[in-house]
Scaffold this active site. Sequence first.
Site, PDB file in Angstrom:
ATOM      1  N   SER A 268       0.946  -1.281   0.063  1.00 22.32           N
ATOM      2  CA  SER A 268      -0.187  -0.037  -0.081  1.00 22.32           C
ATOM      3  C   SER A 268       0.767   1.173  -0.106  1.00 22.32           C
ATOM      4  O   SER A 268       1.984   1.371   0.350  1.00 22.32           O
ATOM      5  CB  SER A 268      -1.014  -0.106   1.282  1.00 22.32           C
ATOM      6  OG  SER A 268      -1.578   1.408   1.372  1.00 22.32           O
TER       7      SER A 268
ATOM      8  N   TYR B 251      -1.925  -1.446  10.195  1.00 20.19           N
ATOM      9  CA  TYR B 251      -1.751  -1.432   8.751  1.00 20.19           C
ATOM     10  C   TYR B 251      -0.767  -0.924   8.287  1.00 20.19           C
ATOM     11  O   TYR B 251       0.196  -1.510   7.158  1.00 20.19           O
ATOM     12  CB  TYR B 251      -3.143  -0.700   8.247  1.00 20.19           C
ATOM     13  CG  TYR B 251      -3.271  -0.902   6.544  1.00 20.19           C
ATOM     14  CD1 TYR B 251      -4.123  -1.970   6.133  1.00 20.19           C
ATOM     15  CD2 TYR B 251      -3.200   0.270   5.635  1.00 20.19           C
ATOM     16  CE1 TYR B 251      -4.101  -1.960   4.811  1.00 20.19           C
ATOM     17  CE2 TYR B 251      -3.501   0.179   4.517  1.00 20.19           C
ATOM     18  CZ  TYR B 251      -4.021  -1.000   3.929  1.00 20.19           C
ATOM     19  OH  TYR B 251      -4.144  -1.250   2.701  1.00 20.19           O
TER      20      TYR B 251
HETATM   21  N1  LIG Z   1      -8.548   0.098  -1.256  1.00 22.20           N
HETATM   22  C1  LIG Z   1      -7.573   0.722  -1.045  1.00 22.20           C
HETATM   23  O1  LIG Z   1      -7.787   2.299  -1.356  1.00 22.20           O
HETATM   24  C2  LIG Z   1      -6.316  -0.114  -1.005  1.00 22.20           C
HETATM   25  C3  LIG Z   1      -5.323   0.630  -0.849  1.00 22.20           C
HETATM   26  C4  LIG Z   1      -3.930   0.274  -0.708  1.00 22.20           C
HETATM   27  C5  LIG Z   1      -3.793  -1.092  -0.565  1.00 22.20           C
HETATM   28  N2  LIG Z   1      -4.966  -1.759  -0.621  1.00 22.20           N
HETATM   29  C6  LIG Z   1      -4.802  -3.339  -0.522  1.00 22.20           C
HETATM   30  O2  LIG Z   1      -5.400  -4.036  -1.416  1.00 22.20           O
HETATM   31  C7  LIG Z   1      -5.780  -5.214  -1.130  1.00 22.20           C
HETATM   32  C8  LIG Z   1      -7.152  -5.475  -1.613  1.00 22.20           C
HETATM   33  O3  LIG Z   1      -8.012  -4.741  -0.700  1.00 22.20           O
HETATM   34  P1  LIG Z   1      -9.522  -4.005  -1.480  1.00 22.20           P
HETATM   35  O4  LIG Z   1      -9.235  -2.452  -1.142  1.00 22.20           O
HETATM   36  O5  LIG Z   1     -10.038  -4.669  -2.610  1.00 22.20           O
HETATM   37  O6  LIG Z   1     -10.357  -4.338  -0.102  1.00 22.20           O
HETATM   38  P2  LIG Z   1     -11.719  -5.553  -0.091  1.00 22.20           P
HETATM   39  O7  LIG Z   1     -12.582  -5.247  -0.954  1.00 22.20           O
HETATM   40  O8  LIG Z   1     -11.966  -5.286   1.456  1.00 22.20           O
HETATM   41  O9  LIG Z   1     -10.840  -7.010  -0.393  1.00 22.20           O
HETATM   42  C9  LIG Z   1     -10.238  -7.540   0.742  1.00 22.20           C
HETATM   43  C10 LIG Z   1     -10.290  -8.950   0.385  1.00 22.20           C
HETATM   44  O10 LIG Z   1      -9.526  -9.755   1.219  1.00 22.20           O
HETATM   45  C11 LIG Z   1     -10.005 -10.801   1.706  1.00 22.20           C
HETATM   46  N3  LIG Z   1      -9.626 -11.286   2.823  1.00 22.20           N
HETATM   47  C12 LIG Z   1      -9.625 -10.556   4.127  1.00 22.20           C
HETATM   48  N4  LIG Z   1      -9.236 -11.525   4.962  1.00 22.20           N
HETATM   49  C13 LIG Z   1      -8.877 -12.680   4.523  1.00 22.20           C
HETATM   50  C14 LIG Z   1      -8.534 -13.745   5.159  1.00 22.20           C
HETATM   51  N5  LIG Z   1      -8.251 -14.057   6.514  1.00 22.20           N
HETATM   52  N6  LIG Z   1      -8.445 -14.749   4.167  1.00 22.20           N
HETATM   53  C15 LIG Z   1      -8.626 -14.744   3.030  1.00 22.20           C
HETATM   54  N7  LIG Z   1      -9.153 -13.639   2.371  1.00 22.20           N
HETATM   55  C16 LIG Z   1      -9.052 -12.801   3.100  1.00 22.20           C
HETATM   56  C17 LIG Z   1     -11.203 -10.718   1.509  1.00 22.20           C
HETATM   57  O11 LIG Z   1     -12.215 -11.924   1.418  1.00 22.20           O
HETATM   58  P3  LIG Z   1     -13.139 -12.605   2.355  1.00 22.20           P
HETATM   59  O12 LIG Z   1     -13.768 -11.551   3.470  1.00 22.20           O
HETATM   60  O13 LIG Z   1     -14.288 -13.150   1.399  1.00 22.20           O
HETATM   61  O14 LIG Z   1     -12.291 -13.577   2.934  1.00 22.20           O
HETATM   62  C18 LIG Z   1     -11.387  -9.754   0.384  1.00 22.20           C
HETATM   63  O15 LIG Z   1     -11.646 -10.529  -0.953  1.00 22.20           O
HETATM   64  C19 LIG Z   1      -5.646  -5.274   0.293  1.00 22.20           C
HETATM   65  O16 LIG Z   1      -4.246  -6.058   0.757  1.00 22.20           O
HETATM   66  C20 LIG Z   1      -5.687  -3.936   0.896  1.00 22.20           C
HETATM   67  O17 LIG Z   1      -4.662  -3.667   1.810  1.00 22.20           O
HETATM   68  C21 LIG Z   1      -6.190  -1.392  -0.966  1.00 22.20           C
END
Ligand SMILES: NC(=O)c1ccc[n+]([C@@H]2O[C@H](COP(=O)([O-])OP(=O)(O)OC[C@H]3O[C@@H](n4cnc5c(N)ncnc54)[C@H](OP(=O)(O)O)[C@@H]3O)[C@@H](O)[C@H]2O)c1
Length: 256
Positions: free
Chosen positions: A143, A160
Site C-alpha cells: 500500500s 496497517y
Molecule cells: N482500496 C484501497 O484503497 C487500497 C489501498 C492500498 C492497498 N489496498 C490493498 O489491496 C488489497 C485488497 O483490498 P481491497 O481494497 O480490494 O479491499 P476489500 O474489497 O475489502 O478486499 C479484501 C479481500 O481480502 C479478503 N480477505 C480478508 N481477510 C482474509 C482472510 N483471512 N483470508 C482470506 N481472504 C481474506 C476478503 O475476502 P473474504 O472476506 O471473503 O475472505 C476480500 O476479498 C488489500 O491487501 C489492501 O490492503 C487497498
Amino acid sequence: MLYSLKDKVAVVTGASSGLGADSARAYAEAGAKVAILARRVEKLETLAEELRAMGAEALPLSCDVTSEESVKAAIEAVIAHFGHIDILLNNAGVAVRGGVHTLSVEDWNKSMDTNVKGIFLVSKYVVPHMMAQNYGKIVNISSVNAFIADKPDVFIRHSYNASKSAVLGLTNGMAASYGRYNITVNSVCPGLFESEMTENSLFKSQPFLDGYSAQCPMERPGRRGEVAGPVLFFSSDASSYVTGQFLIVDGGTALV
Ligand SMILES: NC(=O)c1ccc[n+]([C@@H]2O[C@H](COP(=O)([O-])OP(=O)(O)OC[C@H]3O[C@@H](n4cnc5c(N)ncnc54)[C@H](OP(=O)(O)O)[C@@H]3O)[C@@H](O)[C@H]2O)c1
C-alpha cells in the site's frame, strides 16, 4: 505477446471483492486459468461464473490466509485441479483502524496475521511448486500507506502501516532468494481506491477525499481496474527481468 497469460495458472487471494476480483478479471482477460481464493465462497462462485462467461477456467476455493491448514488445503486443491501454479497474487488484506495508544493486541494481530503472515503462508505452499518448475511470478499487494500515513485521527491505522511496510521487506527477501529459480517477486502499492475496505470509511468522508485529491497530481482517487494493469505487468513475461521492486499506483500522491 508480452502481456499474454495464455495457459498460465494464477492464484489470487482475497478475490471475493475489490482489487483482487478486478485483478482476477484482468488475468482471465489475458488468457489465464484462475484459482480465486477467499473466505466468502458465495462471492467467489459469482465471480467464477463471470470469469467463465469470459471464456476462462475459474476455480473458486474457500481459504482463510491466516490458517495454515486452510491455505495448505486450498493450494493442494489448485495443484490437483490445474497441475501447476505460474502466478501468485497475494492480495488478501484487512485495514484495522487505530494508533498504538488505542489498538488492542487482538487488532494488531489481525492486521499482521492477514496482511503479512497470510503472504508467508500462501507463498510457503506455492513457492516449492514454482522452484520445481523453474518459473514463477509473485505479486504482493502492499500500500502507499507503507510510505505515508493518514493523519486525521479517525483514519490512523498503525498496524496497517506496519503490515504494509513488512510486505515490502518480505518481497525483497523472497526476490533475493528465488531469482535463481526464475521466480520474480514484486509489490504493487495502491493509493486510494473504492472497495469494501474503504467505502464505509475513507470514501464516506468528503474532507478526506478532498484532501487526497488536493494532494494527488491527478486530483482523484484510483478508478476500478487501475491496479490491474501494474499487477498484470508484474505477473506476465513483460517483467521477466524485474524483481524485488515496488510500483506505487496512486496518481503520484506519494511523490509530492
Ligand atoms: N482500496 C484501497 O484503497 C487500497 C489501498 C492500498 C492497498 N489496498 C490493498 O489491496 C488489497 C485488497 O483490498 P481491497 O481494497 O480490494 O479491499 P476489500 O474489497 O475489502 O478486499 C479484501 C479481500 O481480502 C479478503 N480477505 C480478508 N481477510 C482474509 C482472510 N483471512 N483470508 C482470506 N481472504 C481474506 C476478503 O475476502 P473474504 O472476506 O471473503 O475472505 C476480500 O476479498 C488489500 O491487501 C489492501 O490492503 C487497498
